[in-house]
Scaffold this motif. Structure first.
Motif, PDB file in Angstrom:
ATOM      1  N   LEU A  73       0.675  -1.109   0.075  1.00  0.00           N
ATOM      2  CA  LEU A  73      -0.034   0.073  -0.149  1.00  0.00           C
ATOM      3  C   LEU A  73       0.924   1.312  -0.046  1.00  0.00           C
ATOM      4  O   LEU A  73       0.450   2.290  -0.623  1.00  0.00           O
ATOM      5  N   TRP A  74       1.922   1.054   0.732  1.00  0.00           N
ATOM      6  CA  TRP A  74       2.754   2.363   0.826  1.00  0.00           C
ATOM      7  C   TRP A  74       3.342   2.511  -0.544  1.00  0.00           C
ATOM      8  O   TRP A  74       3.457   3.695  -1.154  1.00  0.00           O
ATOM      9  N   GLU A  75       3.901   1.653  -1.090  1.00  0.00           N
ATOM     10  CA  GLU A  75       4.545   1.579  -2.426  1.00  0.00           C
ATOM     11  C   GLU A  75       3.769   2.182  -3.287  1.00  0.00           C
ATOM     12  O   GLU A  75       4.269   2.945  -4.296  1.00  0.00           O
ATOM     13  N   LYS A  76       2.480   1.822  -3.606  1.00  0.00           N
ATOM     14  CA  LYS A  76       1.520   2.197  -4.442  1.00  0.00           C
ATOM     15  C   LYS A  76       1.237   3.514  -4.516  1.00  0.00           C
ATOM     16  O   LYS A  76       1.103   4.292  -5.522  1.00  0.00           O
ATOM     17  N   HIS A  77       0.877   4.153  -3.291  1.00  0.00           N
ATOM     18  CA  HIS A  77       0.674   5.393  -3.103  1.00  0.00           C
ATOM     19  C   HIS A  77       1.745   6.402  -3.134  1.00  0.00           C
ATOM     20  O   HIS A  77       1.679   7.554  -3.564  1.00  0.00           O
ATOM     21  N   GLU A  99      -1.968   7.194   8.497  1.00  0.00           N
ATOM     22  CA  GLU A  99      -3.035   6.266   8.387  1.00  0.00           C
ATOM     23  C   GLU A  99      -2.601   4.857   8.400  1.00  0.00           C
ATOM     24  O   GLU A  99      -2.926   3.795   8.768  1.00  0.00           O
ATOM     25  N   LEU A 100      -1.215   4.668   7.718  1.00  0.00           N
ATOM     26  CA  LEU A 100      -0.871   3.368   7.488  1.00  0.00           C
ATOM     27  C   LEU A 100      -0.306   2.681   8.964  1.00  0.00           C
ATOM     28  O   LEU A 100      -0.344   1.325   9.106  1.00  0.00           O
ATOM     29  N   SER A 101       0.194   3.558   9.571  1.00  0.00           N
ATOM     30  CA  SER A 101       0.618   3.275  11.045  1.00  0.00           C
ATOM     31  C   SER A 101      -0.519   2.784  11.912  1.00  0.00           C
ATOM     32  O   SER A 101      -0.434   1.802  12.682  1.00  0.00           O
ATOM     33  N   ASN A 102      -1.449   3.515  11.737  1.00  0.00           N
ATOM     34  CA  ASN A 102      -2.872   3.243  12.338  1.00  0.00           C
ATOM     35  C   ASN A 102      -3.224   1.693  11.962  1.00  0.00           C
ATOM     36  O   ASN A 102      -3.717   0.978  12.731  1.00  0.00           O
ATOM     37  N   PHE A 103      -3.172   1.590  10.721  1.00  0.00           N
ATOM     38  CA  PHE A 103      -3.550   0.373  10.030  1.00  0.00           C
ATOM     39  C   PHE A 103      -2.745  -0.751  10.726  1.00  0.00           C
ATOM     40  O   PHE A 103      -3.233  -1.876  11.444  1.00  0.00           O
ATOM     41  N   SER A 104      -1.368  -0.427  10.685  1.00  0.00           N
ATOM     42  CA  SER A 104      -0.526  -1.470  11.333  1.00  0.00           C
ATOM     43  C   SER A 104      -0.898  -1.949  12.870  1.00  0.00           C
ATOM     44  O   SER A 104      -0.903  -3.067  13.325  1.00  0.00           O
ATOM     45  N   ASN A 105      -1.279  -0.784  13.540  1.00  0.00           N
ATOM     46  CA  ASN A 105      -1.555  -1.101  14.916  1.00  0.00           C
ATOM     47  C   ASN A 105      -2.760  -1.842  14.963  1.00  0.00           C
ATOM     48  O   ASN A 105      -3.028  -2.871  15.901  1.00  0.00           O
TER      49      ASN A 105
END
Ligand code: ADP
Ligand code: ASP
Ligand code: MG
Length: 469
Positions: A73-77, A99-105
């Protein structure tokens, strides 16, 4: 006064940097002509699937897949942002990273708990729209003029039906007016996240898969829009799914009812609930192609349409046919009410009630994944009748597909059924059942999965839909 248009761009229209450029060009072209444009965006293509897949894996105890998803997701965006916003994308990436670190948590917590609640799933599923709205608004601002990402959990108030929440239109209307009209009046382009809403308490919900179309209609309703434009990757609503019938042809005009029936019976290009808010305010919907913007597409209005009796053929795969059968059933009072009562209590929706092979049976269609629970619930509730032999058996057949021929003029045209069944007979397709009590706008029937594509093709050929105008 300027025309007010809500434009929704689907996953492929924001699927990569080049598509986002084309999307932005459509938004800006309308803006430059003096129209007030509210944009709704889906997540970049594939992102919602990835978010949901990773969360499901986390609930099953897997750590690797969520970690991989985060990276992808990170690479795509990151790639899209770096192509669209050279040198000035740190702010955007900062938001996406947060937002991605929210996702990770969250996925970490879910994998420890070993389960995911519908509420947590909705929050995670909606992240893709947050990313894409942030990105599209940043690009519009940089390339064309002022734009602002607006998160729809601040706009669309829904009930608590996580996974397919229903909007509360009065409350939503006020919030939408209060926050979007001032932006429109000062020439700022709002870019709203599709798919997402929130309860009165602010808990994030989603409107169901493919629900960004519905978002556009809800906003159109709230803003008394002049038109709603749904931009996708096909030339409008076609006479069949182009992946099944390669010669499927775009339909120039549909009535609201026809569009709603087509969407309900599986035409993925439009979310089935989209038509409702539009009908209420009589707002035309245009279905357009981001990658062929000059094409007129499909116009959906109140007008009862003219043209061929059968306008399109659709199908819904992944179903099961449940049958309750027994010679003594006629003597048992209220069987049908008890059958459908038991199904409703499970929260399962019945897609079609069909005509069984004998009068001593009740047949209906549900989603395959729900059919096991339905049979168990029915066995439980008819235990006495089963033991007394009033009901012989309750069973399900999986791998079923509903195939539907849709068109408003079918009602008044004799011989449609005959032509349809002749075509299927000639193709050697066994029709297991036909719909009972369905609307006047369609004929729907059940075939086995293995026959479904051929059935759609045979009906398409019989009514010469490839040649329709
Ligand atoms: P978006 O991401 O833009 O919302 P979707 O994938 O949800 O797009 O819907 C568009 C797709 O729907 C098309 O690419 C096509 O494959 C599929 N489709 C299925 N039935 C139809 C139909 N009758 N007309 C047009 N497209 C259809
Ligand atoms: N992104 C959401 C989905 O994939 C909503 C949409 O695309 O309309 O279901
Ligand atoms: Mg869609």
């Amino acid at each position: 006064m300027a025309e007010r248009i809500v434009m929704k761009f689907g996953g492929s229209s924001v699927g990569d940097a080049e598509s986002i450029r084309q999307t932005a060009a459509q938004i800006y072209a309308a803006h430059r002509q003096g129209q007030q444009v509210v944009t709704v965006v889906s997540a970049m293509r594939g992102v919602t699937d990835m978010l949901i897949g990773a969360t499901t894996s986390a609930a099953a105890g897997d750590h690797a897949i969520p970690e991989q998803a985060k990276q992808l997701l990170w690479e795509k965006h990151h790639l899209a942002a770096s192509e669209l916003l050279p040198g000035e994308f740190q702010g955007v990436l900062g938001e996406i990273q947060a937002e991605l670190s929210n996702f990770s948590n969250l996925v970490m917590a879910i994998s420890i708990l070993g389960e995911v609640t519908p509420r947590a799933m909705d929050f995670i599923a909606s992240l893709g729209e947050r990313f894409s709205a942030t990105l599209v608004a940043a690009y519009l601002s940089a390339a064309h003029g002022p734009a602002r990402a607006v998160m729809a959990d601040t706009l669309i108030v829904t009930d608590q039906h996580f996974g397919s929440a229903n909007p509360l239109l009065a409350l939503t209307g006020k919030r939408v007016q209060d926050s979007l009209v001032p932006l429109l009046e000062s020439g700022i382009l709002p870019v709203v996240t599709g798919f997402m809403g929130a309860t009165r308490e602010g808990i994030v919900t989603t409107l169901g898969r493919g629900g960004s179309d519905y978002t556009a209609a809800i906003l159109g309703h709230a803003l008394d829009a002049d038109e709603i434009w749904i931009w996708s990757d096909v030339d409008g609503v076609l006479t069949a799914d182009p992946r099944i019938v390669p010669t499927a042809h775009p339909i120039a005009q549909l009535s609201y009812q026809e569009a709603a029936e087509l969407a309900y019976f599986g035409a993925k290009v439009l979310h089935p609930k989209t038509v409702r808010p539009a009908v209420e305010k009589n707002i035309p919907i245009r279905m357009l192609n981001t990658f062929n913007p000059a094409y007129e597409g499909t116009l959906i209005t109140r007008e009862t349409s003219t043209g061929s009796a059968v306008k399109a053929v659709t199908s819904i795969p992944g179903l099961a046919l449940v049958t309750v059968e027994g010679r003594g059933m006629l003597g048992v009072p209220g069987v049908a009410a008890r059958v459908f009562g038991a199904v409703a209590q499970l929260g399962v929706s019945v897609l079609m009630i069909s005509q069984g092979s004998s009068e001593q049976s009740i047949c209906f269609v549900v989603r395959q994944e729900e059919s096991g629970a339905v049979v168990s619930a029915l066995e439980e509730s008819f235990r006495l009748e089963l033991s007394q032999g009033d009901i012989d058996s309750i069973w399900r057949e999986e791998q079923m597909v509903i195939v539907a021929a849709v068109g408003a003029a079918m009602r008044g045209t004799p011989g449609i059924g005959g032509k349809l069944f002749t075509a299927l007979g000639e193709a050697g397709i066994n029709v297991l059942s036909i719909a009972q009590g369905s609307s006047e706008y369609n004929v729907s029937l059940i075939v086995k999965q293995q026959d479904a594509h051929q059935a759609v093709q045979a009906i398409h050929d019989a009514f010469e839909l490839s040649r329709s105008k």
